[in-house]
Design an enzyme around this catalytic site. Structure first.
Site, PDB file in Angstrom:
ATOM      1  N   LYS A 193       0.879  -1.146  -0.013  1.00 38.80           N
ATOM      2  CA  LYS A 193       0.008   0.079  -0.272  1.00 38.80           C
ATOM      3  C   LYS A 193       0.921   1.183  -0.073  1.00 38.80           C
ATOM      4  CE  LYS A 193      -1.871   2.748   3.024  1.00 38.80           C
ATOM      5  NZ  LYS A 193      -1.929   4.014   2.351  1.00 38.80           N
ATOM      6  N   GLU A 268       9.251   0.736  11.011  1.00 38.49           N
ATOM      7  CA  GLU A 268      10.285   1.687  11.046  1.00 38.49           C
ATOM      8  C   GLU A 268       9.303   2.961  11.154  1.00 38.49           C
ATOM      9  OE1 GLU A 268      11.908   4.805  10.448  1.00 38.49           O
ATOM     10  OE2 GLU A 268      12.178   4.422   8.368  1.00 38.49           O
ATOM     11  N   CYS A 302      13.484  10.507   8.422  1.00 36.76           N
ATOM     12  CA  CYS A 302      12.852  10.207   9.847  1.00 36.76           C
ATOM     13  C   CYS A 302      14.258  10.304  10.715  1.00 36.76           C
ATOM     14  CB  CYS A 302      12.684   8.641   9.620  1.00 36.76           C
ATOM     15  SG  CYS A 302      13.607   7.485   8.947  1.00 36.76           S
ATOM     16  N   GLU A 404       8.632  15.033  16.875  1.00 37.36           N
ATOM     17  CA  GLU A 404       8.965  14.909  15.472  1.00 37.36           C
ATOM     18  C   GLU A 404       8.145  15.811  14.613  1.00 37.36           C
ATOM     19  OE1 GLU A 404      10.232  11.491  12.142  1.00 37.36           O
ATOM     20  OE2 GLU A 404       8.322  11.261  13.045  1.00 37.36           O
TER      21      GLU A 404
END
Length: 504
Positions: A193, A268, A302, A404
């Protein structure tokens, strides 16, 4: 129900054009979704629509999984490791041959600059496919284990079967490769996806896989929302393994969905990576690497070095040099403009999210050194631009230090002792990456051992390598990708015990 074509013509600002597939890729065919529902894919540099692509729902996911299951049993399992490797090697060659076109696609849909960013992601992806082409040859190797003279004991390494991958929008080509290459090399089939924001490079990759000779059903690619397609895929009882790249919040949801049949999970997730600059570091190099670590890919990384800690006796000097370097070297504009190295944020929603964090930093008392807004030269653009932003004099309680942001925003704080640098680095729920700049090897080793991070870079930033395991500690995720560990994540081990004597 409106009907849309499964192919449209696209032209990019540099003049290149092609016919882009827009359907779901199921059983080696591009097909409309069962509902006919579509979503617009946008150029972040202009805010204009590129094209529409089909959105999958549960029925489409069921079809994709069924195709993958049949292909696993009838088409992929009968092949030898070398045969699977040959297909992946051919794919790597096709990736290199089509690298400029793939870079056009990735730049167009993600907003990253083509010539100093997107092309690197594409070529890295080719290396990933080639690397796992080699590992495919030994994918099913096990080992003998000496236990007792009357027994033969050994292991067999086997694939899971049908696997799922949910990929992020910030590195569309490489996150696709990181999952699909080891999955297929290990002998599994897969349903992917993509993000709704960046599906186009994945759909073009499907065309290349067909050209490389991948049997029908081994790779199926869908685009859809997390609540519909994502949930249907991660909860599907015929899916035995799921690999995910994205936010920690979504990673949690995927773990819950995977509990339906206790799927194996590789997650992750997010990061808030510290970068420590000691007073014995090469300051000029530390400044350059620290800037690259956060402003490359417009901060949508990231492993971004988004928390900088500088030893107090060089703090002011570092900030002065850092701001000057960023202002002079990080030029923002369209992803296809020569000389530009900071593109737009991927979407209007992502831009607003980052701007909200910038306002939070201002409200909480951080000192805005640079940026914090759309550059004046781009103020009339409908693209999603935010200038590289530097905050100084930050503390650990600020949202911009703890959460983040996933944009071109960096915080700078000071520390005094080595122990304080380690304490500040670990004072976060994330543990994906850490960076340290020092000429003292003992100091670097102490930091490496003490920091809670899945990987540590010394005197360098943003240097992931396809041969080296990648993953995080704490809320940054579970499991590892890349290297031999990346393929092991798509394998399970069977232990065999044979009684040679036949006696009790």
């Amino acid at each position: 129900m409106m009907s849309y074509p499964t192919q449209v013509k696209i032209t990019v600002p540099n003049g290149n054009h092609w016919n882009q597939k827009t359907g779901l890729f199921i059983n080696n065919e591009f097909v409309p979704s069962s509902t006919g529902e579509t979503i617009e894919v946008e150029d972040p540099g202009t805010g204009n629509s590129i094209c529409s692509v089909y959105l999958a729902d549960k029925e489409d996911i069921d079809k994709a999984v069924a195709a993958a299951k049949e292909a696993f049993d009838k088409a992929w399992t009968p092949l030898s490791g070398k045969q699977r490797g040959d297909i992946l090697y051919k794919l790597a060659e096709l990736f290199r041959e089509n690298s400029s076109h793939l870079a056009d696609l990735e730049a167009l849909e993600s907003g990253k600059t083509k010539n100093n960013n997107a092309i690197g992601d594409v070529l890295h992806s080719a290396d990933v496919y080639q690397y796992y082409a080699g590992l495919a040859v030994t994918a099913k190797d096990g080992k003998t284990i000496e236990t007792d003279p009357s027994k033969l004991t050994y292991t067999i390494t086997e694939p899971y079967g049908v696997c799922a991958a949910v990929i992020a929008w910030n590195f569309p080509c490489s996150t696709f490769a990181w999952k699909v290459a080891p999955c297929l090399a290990a002998g599994n089939t897969i349903v992917v996806k993509t993000s709704e924001l960046t599906p186009l490079s994945a759909l073009y990759t499907c065309e290349l896989f067909k050209e490389a000779g991948l049997p029908a059903g081994c790779l199926n690619v869908t685009c859809g929302s997390g609540k519909t397609a994502g949930a249907a895929l991660t909860e599907h009882l015929d899916v035995m393994k799921v690999s995910f790249t994205g936010s920690t919040a979504v990673g949690r949801q995927i773990q819950v969905g995977a509990s339906t049949n206790l799927k194996a999970c590789t997650l992750e997730c997010g990061g808030k990576s510290p970068l420590v600059v000691y007073d014995d570091a090469d300051l000029e190099q530390a400044v350059k690497w620290a800037a690259l670590g956060i402003f490359f890919n417009k901060g949508e990384i990231c492993t971004a070095s988004s928390r900088i800690y500088v030893q107090d006796n060089i703090y002011d000097q570092f900030i002065s040099k850092y701001a000057k370097h960023v202002e002079e070297n990080y030029i923002q504009g369209s992803q296809f403009t020569e000389g530009v190295n900071v593109g737009p944020q991927v979407s209007a929603a992502q831009k607003q999210r980052v701007m909200n964090y910038i306002q939070s930093g201002i409200d909480e008392g951080a000192r805005l050194v640079l940026g914090g807004k759309t550059p004046e030269s781009l103020s009339s653009s409908k693209g999603h631009y935010i200038a590289p932003t530097i905050f100084a004099d930050c503390n650990q309680k600020m949202k911009i230090v703890q959460e983040e942001i996933f944009g071109p925003v960096v915080t700078i704080s000071k520390f005094h002792t080595d122990e304080e640098a380690i304490k500040l680095s670990n004072d976060c729920v994330y543990g994906l990456a850490a960076y340290v700049f020092t000429k003292d090897i003992k100091r670097s080793q102490n930091y490496i051992r003490a920091v809670q991070s899945g990987q540590v870079w010394v005197n360098i930033t943003f240097a992931a390598d396809f041969r080296v395991p990648f993953g995080g500690y704490k809320m940054s995720g579970v499991g590892r990708e890349l290297g031999e560990a990346g393929m092991a994540a798509f394998q399970q081990t069977k232990a065999v015990h044979i009684n040679l004597s036949g006696h009790l």
